[in-house]
Design a protein around this motif. Structure first.
Motif, mmCIF file in Angstrom:
data_model
loop_
_atom_site.group_PDB
_atom_site.id
_atom_site.type_symbol
_atom_site.label_atom_id
_atom_site.label_comp_id
_atom_site.label_asym_id
_atom_site.label_seq_id
_atom_site.Cartn_x
_atom_site.Cartn_y
_atom_site.Cartn_z
ATOM 1 N N VAL A 1 0.845 -1.203 0.000
ATOM 2 C CA VAL A 1 0.000 0.000 0.000
ATOM 3 C C VAL A 1 0.876 1.248 0.000
ATOM 4 O O VAL A 1 0.632 2.204 -0.749
ATOM 5 C CB VAL A 1 -0.941 -0.001 1.229
ATOM 6 C CG1 VAL A 1 -1.687 1.324 1.348
ATOM 7 C CG2 VAL A 1 -1.927 -1.155 1.126
ATOM 8 N N TRP A 2 1.929 1.236 0.800
ATOM 9 C CA TRP A 2 2.838 2.385 0.873
ATOM 10 C C TRP A 2 3.616 2.544 -0.433
ATOM 11 O O TRP A 2 3.876 3.663 -0.880
ATOM 12 C CB TRP A 2 3.785 2.217 2.063
ATOM 13 C CG TRP A 2 3.088 2.411 3.375
ATOM 14 C CD1 TRP A 2 2.357 1.480 4.058
ATOM 15 C CD2 TRP A 2 3.034 3.608 4.156
ATOM 16 N NE1 TRP A 2 1.842 2.028 5.204
ATOM 17 C CE2 TRP A 2 2.241 3.328 5.305
ATOM 18 C CE3 TRP A 2 3.569 4.880 4.003
ATOM 19 C CZ2 TRP A 2 1.992 4.289 6.275
ATOM 20 C CZ3 TRP A 2 3.314 5.839 4.979
ATOM 21 C CH2 TRP A 2 2.544 5.542 6.096
ATOM 22 N N ARG A 3 3.993 1.431 -1.053
ATOM 23 C CA ARG A 3 4.705 1.513 -2.335
ATOM 24 C C ARG A 3 3.827 2.144 -3.412
ATOM 25 O O ARG A 3 4.268 3.023 -4.160
ATOM 26 C CB ARG A 3 5.153 0.114 -2.782
ATOM 27 C CG ARG A 3 6.031 0.127 -4.034
ATOM 28 C CD ARG A 3 6.247 -1.267 -4.585
ATOM 29 N NE ARG A 3 5.061 -1.796 -5.239
ATOM 30 C CZ ARG A 3 4.717 -1.496 -6.492
ATOM 31 N NH1 ARG A 3 5.435 -0.680 -7.217
ATOM 32 N NH2 ARG A 3 3.632 -2.029 -7.017
ATOM 33 N N GLU A 4 2.571 1.708 -3.466
ATOM 34 C CA GLU A 4 1.665 2.246 -4.480
ATOM 35 C C GLU A 4 1.318 3.706 -4.192
ATOM 36 O O GLU A 4 1.145 4.493 -5.121
ATOM 37 C CB GLU A 4 0.400 1.385 -4.565
ATOM 38 C CG GLU A 4 0.670 -0.008 -5.131
ATOM 39 C CD GLU A 4 -0.599 -0.762 -5.469
ATOM 40 O OE1 GLU A 4 -1.680 -0.373 -4.974
ATOM 41 O OE2 GLU A 4 -0.512 -1.753 -6.215
ATOM 42 N N ALA A 5 1.232 4.060 -2.913
ATOM 43 C CA ALA A 5 0.976 5.458 -2.549
ATOM 44 C C ALA A 5 2.148 6.346 -2.961
ATOM 45 O O ALA A 5 1.959 7.446 -3.500
ATOM 46 C CB ALA A 5 0.715 5.579 -1.047
#
Length: 727
Positions: free
Chosen positions: A297-301
């Motif tokens: 989720v953090w990577r995609e954000a």
């Protein structure tokens, strides 16, 4: 020397003189090193060339107003991704919980790096090539890599604008052409098109009527003439908007930047009045807090923050290079970053209000179809009438009644339930169907609009909005190519812009074949992500570690009139490079874990199927990544081993009254230091003159040069001890 000059007055006065060098030079006769003893390069003085250089520095185009500039930056950063990528990520990654990592990463990565690009563009007043040549000539490949990535992105991005143009013109009819499946004649019998019947009307119109798509990337199928014409129109629009530089593109931005907000607000108001809109919005913002602990989720954000602001493309630097030196670019960075964020949230509200309405429509259709199946089973005694609750009325069956009936039948007929072929018809399942990109804009959203009253009006508005969002981003992307090339190679603006658009159209024909959509997917997934991540990391390192964060902060203080927060010092020096390095590593791992492939539309099955790229397509994919990254090591090697000139042996410095002008686009720090200041690199002057105090006869002047041989020049001199009569 004139008797009333400050230098003469200083000799006859015991007062402590604190005039700056710029003030001192303002009262002296203009001195040009090419016509004086300062000419150490052996160049002959070319009056015409000097005049052209001064004219170029003085006559750089500028924005007509601050509003025009802000709208240009907003138009560039707010693009199609805000409408069809952000809502998908929000739904996929925990609803309202996704906003937390996005906002955190926007503040610690997005805002500092956006501010950095605005600042260097405004300070140095060149495009990306000139900026990075000045800051660190050996990393000058950053500018060329940015241009290449802009070219790759522009190639396929304009195809999407072409698709929107096609849908825009098709919207001027009632009913909308994608609202019903076409009828074909099979001899004397009229039947519904099989491919459409097995999928849906909007899906059929997208894949067959619009793209006329082939079954795989290996099947070219020839050019799609409708899309070819639309692509020509799209490039013509971009060319007309760009042909006069910011004089023409700035005026376009007034409409292309503001119109999407008018449409989004209209859609939000209309969407909230639709039945089921609240269901969609509630589903959207119901937080799934466990998702916040997922590294994916953090990577995609982080990736979304990175691309939403247009970092690394060169468009941000190009636009800011037309600003005045004292413009408050820190305010601009903060304003544009958060407008971008709130636009994404606004678009998400609109999308899920409309998709909530669509989910209710589809759920009702599911209930009707399955109720008919149950009635059939009751009439054939497959099911007993005792299983139907007494209050259920099949003529006015609600979703709640159907769910109650469904659970009873499933409990009683547990052993044979699957054979009945009944669907649960849950609203939640419809809302959980994730769609993004073209699937959202050209299938899901268009299907929802067919149920709107006055559907052609809303369709026209929606696709006109997409055209304007795309055009604003394309102007910024093209500026990332044209501005640095025109600044560096002094080509004629109009000729280069037209030539660039024609060349891009010809190369872009690969995207309007019947297999063109698969190439769009390839370029979108692989041509920019990894090269741009490397570019932004090197930008950060070049400013924070090579040029020097303290030095850069000092120059910002001089330029802005106030010192930026220490927050930026630490984010530029430590936080952003580490976060970007982690993002790059995660992107590389993701490429390795997920085999490169694409979703192909299989005509015979009327369904999507995931296929792996063939060998030749993999070669193209790898070539895109290598080609976009190639300028970085190439320029470094060429300049490290002096195989090409970095411009340091063509130093041009001209003293004019009240200021110092120099060509900064191709200087090395050390050469500039040796020539203008001293041997201490940290004292290298900024692109624009700064005021340094003259402390009197007994002090060391900032103009004092080393007496040692000066590297390439091989001659030592001491300006401070040179008799004034010789100056």
């Amino acid at each position: 020397m004139p008797k009333n000059s400050k230098v003469t007055q200083r000799e006859h006065s015991s007062e402590h003189v604190t005039e700056s060098v710029a003030d001192l030079l303002a009262h002296e006769e203009p001195v040009d090193y090419k016509r004086s003893v300062l000419n150490v390069t052996g160049e002959t003085w070319d009056k015409q060339k000097e005049g052209e250089e001064e004219l170029d520095a003085e006559n750089r185009p500028a924005w007509n107003s601050k509003l025009q500039y802000i709208l240009a930056q907003i138009g560039y950063s707010v693009g199609l991704g805000n409408v069809w990528r952000f809502p998908y990520l929000c739904q996929k990654n925990g609803g309202g919980a996704y906003l937390v990592p996005y906002l955190v990463l926007l503040i610690i990565i997005g805002l500092p790096l956006f501010f950095l690009e605005l600042a260097v563009g405004q300070r140095i007043r060149r495009g990306s090539i000139g900026v990075w040549n000045y800051i660190c000539p050996r990393l000058g490949g950053i500018g060329y890599a940015s241009c290449l990535v802009c070219f790759f992105v522009g190639l396929y991005y304009n195809v999407i604008i072409g698709w929107s143009i096609f849908y825009f013109f098709k919207s001027f009819q009632y009913p909308l052409p994608w609202s019903e499946c076409p009828i074909v004649k099979n001899g004397s019998v009229a039947v519904v098109e099989t491919e459409c019947e097995r999928s849906s009307a909007t899906t059929y119109f997208w894949y067959r009527e619009t793209l006329d798509i082939s079954n795989s990337i290996s099947e070219s199928g020839g050019l799609n003439w409708k899309m070819t014409l639309c692509l020509l129109v799209a490039w013509s629009l971009v060319g007309l908007a760009m042909i006069k530089g910011i004089q023409s593109s700035g005026k376009v931005m007034y409409f292309s930047s503001l119109f999407p907000y008018v449409v989004l607000v209209c859609f939000l108001v209309r969407g909230l009045l639709l039945r089921g809109a609240v269901d969609g919005i509630m589903h959207m913002f119901t937080p799934k807090l466990d998702k916040m602990l997922d590294p994916q989720v953090w990577r995609e954000a982080a990736t979304q923050v990175f691309f939403a602001l247009g970092l690394g493309f060169g468009g941000v630097i190009a636009f800011s290079s037309y600003n005045k030196q004292d413009n408050n670019c820190h305010f601009d960075a903060t304003l544009v970053s958060f407008i971008n964020f709130f636009t994404s949230v606004l678009a998400t509200l609109v999308v899920f209000a409309v998709l909530g309405f669509k989910a209710n429509i589809m759920n009702e259709k599911c209930v009707v179809e399955n109720a008919e199946k149950i009635l059939g089973y009751l009439n054939t005694n497959v099911l007993s009438h005792d299983l139907i609750p007494p209050h259920v009325n099949f003529s006015h069956l609600t979703a709640k009644d159907y769910n109650e009936m469904y659970r009873v039948i499933m409990t009683v007929k547990e052993g044979h339930f699957k054979e009945l072929g009944l669907d649960a018809c849950l609203l939640e399942d419809e809302l959980n169907k994730s769609v993004q990109g073209t699937g959202l804009a050209f299938i899901a959203f268009t299907e929802a609009m067919t149920h709107f009253p006055a559907s052609p009006f809303w369709s026209v508005m929606f696709f006109l909005m997409l055209i304007n969002l795309g055009l604003g981003s394309m102007i910024g992307t093209m500026s990332g190519i044209t501005t640095p090339i025109i600044d560096t190679f002094k080509v004629r603006k109009e000729v280069f812009t037209v030539g660039c658009c024609i060349f891009a159209f010809v190369v872009g024909l690969i995207f309007v074949q019947r297999s063109g959509n698969y190439f769009v997917t390839m370029f979108d997934d692989y041509s920019a992500t990894l090269p741009l991540t490397v570019v932004v990391i090197l930008e950060n390192i070049a400013v924070a570690w090579i040029y020097g964060t303290k030095k850069f902060m000092q120059e910002l203080t001089e330029m802005l009139g106030f010192r930026p927060y220490q927050f930026y010092y630490y984010t530029w020096k430590y936080v952003s490079p580490i976060c970007m390095a982690v993002l790059m590593t995660a992107s590389i791992i993701q490429l390795g874990v997920s085999p490169p492939g694409y979703s192909a539309w299989i005509r015979e099955e009327a369904a999507e199927k995931f296929l792996f790229y063939p060998t030749w397509a993999m070669a193209i994919l790898i070539s895109l990544i290598i080609l976009a990254s190639l300028p970085l090591p190439l320029v470094f090697i060429l300049r490290q081993f002096h195989l090409v000139s970095d411009g340091s042996n063509a130093l041009s410095v001209t003293y004019k009254k009240g200021r110092m002008m120099k060509d900064i686009s191709n200087l090395e720090d050390n050469d500039e230091t040796r020539f203008i200041l001293s041997k201490v690199p940290s004292e290298t002057p900024s692109p624009m003159p700064t005021h340094r105090s003259y402390l009197g006869p007994g002090s060391n002047s900032p103009m004092e040069m080393s007496t040692a041989p000066n590297g390439r020049y091989g001659s030592g001199y001491l300006l401070a001890s040179t008799p004034e009569s010789e100056l």
